[in-house]
Design an enzyme around this catalytic site. Structure first.
Site, mmCIF file in Angstrom:
data_model
loop_
_atom_site.group_PDB
_atom_site.id
_atom_site.type_symbol
_atom_site.label_atom_id
_atom_site.label_comp_id
_atom_site.label_asym_id
_atom_site.label_seq_id
_atom_site.Cartn_x
_atom_site.Cartn_y
_atom_site.Cartn_z
ATOM 1 N N ARG A 33 -10.948 9.906 -16.851
ATOM 2 C CA ARG A 33 -11.515 8.633 -16.436
ATOM 3 C C ARG A 33 -12.674 8.139 -17.322
ATOM 4 O O ARG A 33 -13.793 7.931 -16.852
ATOM 5 C CB ARG A 33 -11.929 8.702 -14.969
ATOM 6 N N LYS B 207 -9.721 -1.253 0.353
ATOM 7 C CA LYS B 207 -10.858 -0.577 -0.298
ATOM 8 C C LYS B 207 -11.062 -1.112 -1.715
ATOM 9 O O LYS B 207 -12.161 -1.486 -2.103
ATOM 10 C CB LYS B 207 -10.594 0.934 -0.370
ATOM 11 N N ASN B 208 -9.953 -1.155 -2.480
ATOM 12 C CA ASN B 208 -10.115 -1.493 -3.892
ATOM 13 C C ASN B 208 -10.278 -2.992 -4.144
ATOM 14 O O ASN B 208 -10.478 -3.412 -5.284
ATOM 15 C CB ASN B 208 -8.970 -0.889 -4.713
ATOM 16 N N ASP C 296 -1.454 5.528 -6.659
ATOM 17 C CA ASP C 296 -2.122 5.925 -5.413
ATOM 18 C C ASP C 296 -1.134 6.269 -4.300
ATOM 19 O O ASP C 296 -1.535 6.802 -3.266
ATOM 20 C CB ASP C 296 -3.071 4.812 -4.935
ATOM 21 N N CYS D 77 -13.261 10.464 -7.600
ATOM 22 C CA CYS D 77 -12.240 11.496 -7.427
ATOM 23 C C CYS D 77 -11.887 12.158 -8.752
ATOM 24 O O CYS D 77 -11.788 11.477 -9.778
ATOM 25 C CB CYS D 77 -10.967 10.881 -6.837
ATOM 26 N N ARG E 232 -13.443 8.634 2.338
ATOM 27 C CA ARG E 232 -13.863 7.676 1.299
ATOM 28 C C ARG E 232 -12.979 6.440 1.310
ATOM 29 O O ARG E 232 -13.416 5.361 0.905
ATOM 30 C CB ARG E 232 -13.774 8.332 -0.086
HETATM 31 N N1 EPU Z 1 -8.851 4.654 -18.796
HETATM 32 C C1 EPU Z 1 -9.382 4.910 -20.047
HETATM 33 N N2 EPU Z 1 -10.493 4.211 -20.412
HETATM 34 C C2 EPU Z 1 -11.086 3.294 -19.604
HETATM 35 C C3 EPU Z 1 -10.536 3.038 -18.345
HETATM 36 C C4 EPU Z 1 -9.410 3.737 -17.958
HETATM 37 O O1 EPU Z 1 -8.867 5.732 -20.804
HETATM 38 O O2 EPU Z 1 -12.099 2.704 -20.028
HETATM 39 C C5 EPU Z 1 -7.619 5.354 -18.378
HETATM 40 C C6 EPU Z 1 -7.826 6.227 -17.153
HETATM 41 O O3 EPU Z 1 -8.310 7.510 -17.487
HETATM 42 C C7 EPU Z 1 -6.423 6.243 -16.557
HETATM 43 C C8 EPU Z 1 -5.884 4.828 -16.880
HETATM 44 O O4 EPU Z 1 -6.687 4.367 -17.941
HETATM 45 O O5 EPU Z 1 -5.651 7.189 -17.217
HETATM 46 C C9 EPU Z 1 -5.943 3.823 -15.760
HETATM 47 O O6 EPU Z 1 -7.228 3.818 -15.161
HETATM 48 P P1 EPU Z 1 -7.845 2.535 -14.455
HETATM 49 O O7 EPU Z 1 -9.033 2.103 -15.249
HETATM 50 O O8 EPU Z 1 -6.804 1.523 -14.176
HETATM 51 O O9 EPU Z 1 -8.349 3.184 -13.098
HETATM 52 P P2 EPU Z 1 -9.647 2.787 -12.325
HETATM 53 O O10 EPU Z 1 -9.915 1.362 -12.515
HETATM 54 O O11 EPU Z 1 -10.709 3.779 -12.599
HETATM 55 C C10 EPU Z 1 -8.517 2.028 -10.102
HETATM 56 C C11 EPU Z 1 -8.577 2.419 -8.643
HETATM 57 C C12 EPU Z 1 -7.898 3.776 -8.484
HETATM 58 C C13 EPU Z 1 -6.444 3.655 -8.951
HETATM 59 C C14 EPU Z 1 -6.397 3.157 -10.412
HETATM 60 C C15 EPU Z 1 -4.995 2.882 -10.905
HETATM 61 C C16 EPU Z 1 -10.586 1.347 -7.869
HETATM 62 C C17 EPU Z 1 -11.985 1.456 -7.410
HETATM 63 N N3 EPU Z 1 -9.969 2.470 -8.229
HETATM 64 O O12 EPU Z 1 -9.194 3.040 -10.817
HETATM 65 O O13 EPU Z 1 -7.929 4.063 -7.092
HETATM 66 O O14 EPU Z 1 -5.808 4.902 -8.876
HETATM 67 O O15 EPU Z 1 -7.150 1.932 -10.517
HETATM 68 O O16 EPU Z 1 -4.355 1.948 -10.094
HETATM 69 O O17 EPU Z 1 -10.027 0.252 -7.903
HETATM 70 C C18 EPU Z 1 -7.867 5.404 -5.189
HETATM 71 O O18 EPU Z 1 -8.046 4.381 -4.519
HETATM 72 O O19 EPU Z 1 -7.577 6.526 -4.689
HETATM 73 C C19 EPU Z 1 -8.041 5.340 -6.647
HETATM 74 C C20 EPU Z 1 -8.233 6.420 -7.399
#
Ligand code: EPU
Length: 423
Positions: A121, A22-23, A305, A116, A398
């Protein structure tokens, strides 16, 4: 609204094939907007998040087809510059459209993404990087407007590792002027897959799989054929499910190189397994599961995850297991549901909990609060004695392709009913 009705206990047995990641699929579909000509991507999972993203891309004017897990896209005639705010509201990954649309059109307007509810986030890391690359950004409260005639390569040191933040900068940098260096880049298998996809299309990305990525901008990317990797989290979820039910399951698409941290936890927990190839594991029954300590980390550390799914294993382990979720502040909600089923859990704060086992679990009515929590409760219900009814299962759709079909084949007594049928 559907519900999953699961009767247990069952030991899972048999073979399962893992779907595409997915990711990886989400950033790769978003990045395909930048490729000239036609692109074909194989092994795309048919899950809600992917279908939502394809709808958004189609609404922009791309010609798409999606059949038998093969996605084809031709973006030569895009008609809309901005994604439909209604369509992107529920999809966190819609944030990945910022980079390709900004690069393609010189501007983009996009609301704050949904997804989610596992923490605040924010998207400050993404915006800060685009600003450094030369974009002008306005935040009008409800949405963000970004403008840049041509982005320039710069050194980007993010405040911390962000998966989609890294992916957005990579997508933006491949067609930018000059060289971009990302320090503290995320290195997850899906980030690597995005880089490999872009390199096949003509990009110049080095340092793939490390925390220092260097991208030399090129003038164009060409349409290609590409096959995405199996889903790291789905394969981990099935491995945990097999171990927690003390079953015997062959998992095709469990990539050994992606799972060092999970396998080290399995070793400590006394879970038995053997590799049939680098992509195929067989989980074997274990009678005495030992307590473990989980601390979520960026890759190659233990993935956030899989934090919830492995908690079910902890309920079946002797002794006290400790869980420390370092990445998100809203990812322990499922613990209350496990407690309702008979697990002995203590939540210390938004990030830490302990689970003392082993305890029998009992079927009851439970709710999925997020995608991974939903999969966790499915595993718990398979172990539990009696009938469990799991609500809000659309969240599981999802990210897990045909989950009940796969589990049924492994012997689980699971069926999907519509809530109308239930009440
Ligand atoms: N964060 C910030 N500012 C930002 C971006 C992130 O403060 O601009 C914080 C977030 O709040 C969190 C941490 O940094 O505390 C890490 O977040 P990250 O940006 O790495 O998460 P993401 O990119 O939004 C992706 C996956 C998630 C997975 C996380 C961590 C996708 C589409 N989503 O999310 O997947 O948990 O990386 O590995 O790639 C899932 O598949 O169930 C899922 C939630």
């Amino acid at each position: 609204m559907d519900q999953l009705v699961i009767k247990g206990p069952t030991k899972l047995n048999g073979q399962v094939k893992i779907s595409g990641s997915k990711n990886a699929a989400l950033p790769i579909i978003a990045a395909s907007i930048l490729l000239n000509g036609k692109t074909t991507i194989k092994n795309i999972p048919e899950i809600k998040d992917v279908i939502s993203l394809i709808k958004i891309v189609e609404d922009l004017g791309a010609k798409c087809s999606f059949k038998n897990n093969i996605f084809k896209i031709d973006t030569s005639k895009l008609k809309n510059k901005n994604p439909d705010p209604e369509l992107i509201k529920h999809l966190r990954a819609s944030i990945l459209l910022i980079a390709p649309l900004l690069v393609k059109n010189g501007e983009v307007r996009i609301p704050h993404p949904g997804g989610c509810l596992i923490g605040a986030r924010p998207i400050d890391v993404h915006l800060e990087a685009f600003k450094r690359m030369g974009a002008k950004i306005k935040n009008g409260g409800k949405d963000y407007y970004l403008k840049a005639d041509k982005l320039s390569g710069v050194n980007v040191t993010t405040d911390f590792f962000s998966v989609t933040g890294t992916e957005n900068v990579i997508i933006a940098a491949v067609l930018s002027k000059g060289q971009t260096k990302i320090s503290l880049a995320a290195a997850e298998p899906h980030v690597q897959d995005l880089c490999n996809f872009l390199n096949k299309a003509g990009a110049k990305i080095k340092g793939i799989g490390t925390h220092n990525i260097i991208i030399d901008g090129v003038n164009k990317l060409s349409g290609i054929e590409y096959e995405i990797i199996p889903d790291q989290i789905e394969s981990g979820t099935f491995a945990i499910a097999a171990a927690a039910t003390k079953g015997r399951v062959e998992i095709d698409g469990f990539v050994k190189a992606h799972h060092e941290s999970l396998l080290s936890k399995f070793d400590r927990a006394n879970i038995k397994y053997e590799f049939l190839s680098d992509h195929k594991i067989k989980i074997l029954p274990t009678n005495h599961i030992k307590a473990i300590r989980i601390r979520t980390e960026v890759y190659p550390g233990f993935p956030t995850d899989l934090q919830a799914p492995i908690a079910v294993l902890a309920t079946q382990a002797s002794g006290t297991s400790e869980i420390y979720e370092t990445i998100f502040e809203g990812r322990l909600g499922y613990i209350n549901e496990l407690s309702k089923m008979g697990a002995n859990c203590v939540v210390r704060d938004a990030h830490q909990a302990s689970i003392t086992g082993s305890t029998p679990l009992y079927g009851t009515r439970i709710t999925s609060f997020d995608l991974r929590a939903g999969a966790t409760l499915v595993i718990a219900a398979i172990i539990a004695t009696g009938e469990s009814r799991l609500d809000q299962i659309e969240i599981i759709d999802r990210g897990y392709e045909r989950i009940e079909e796969k589990l049924k084949k492994l012997g689980a007594n699971i069926r999907r009913v519509s809530l109308k049928e239930v009440e």
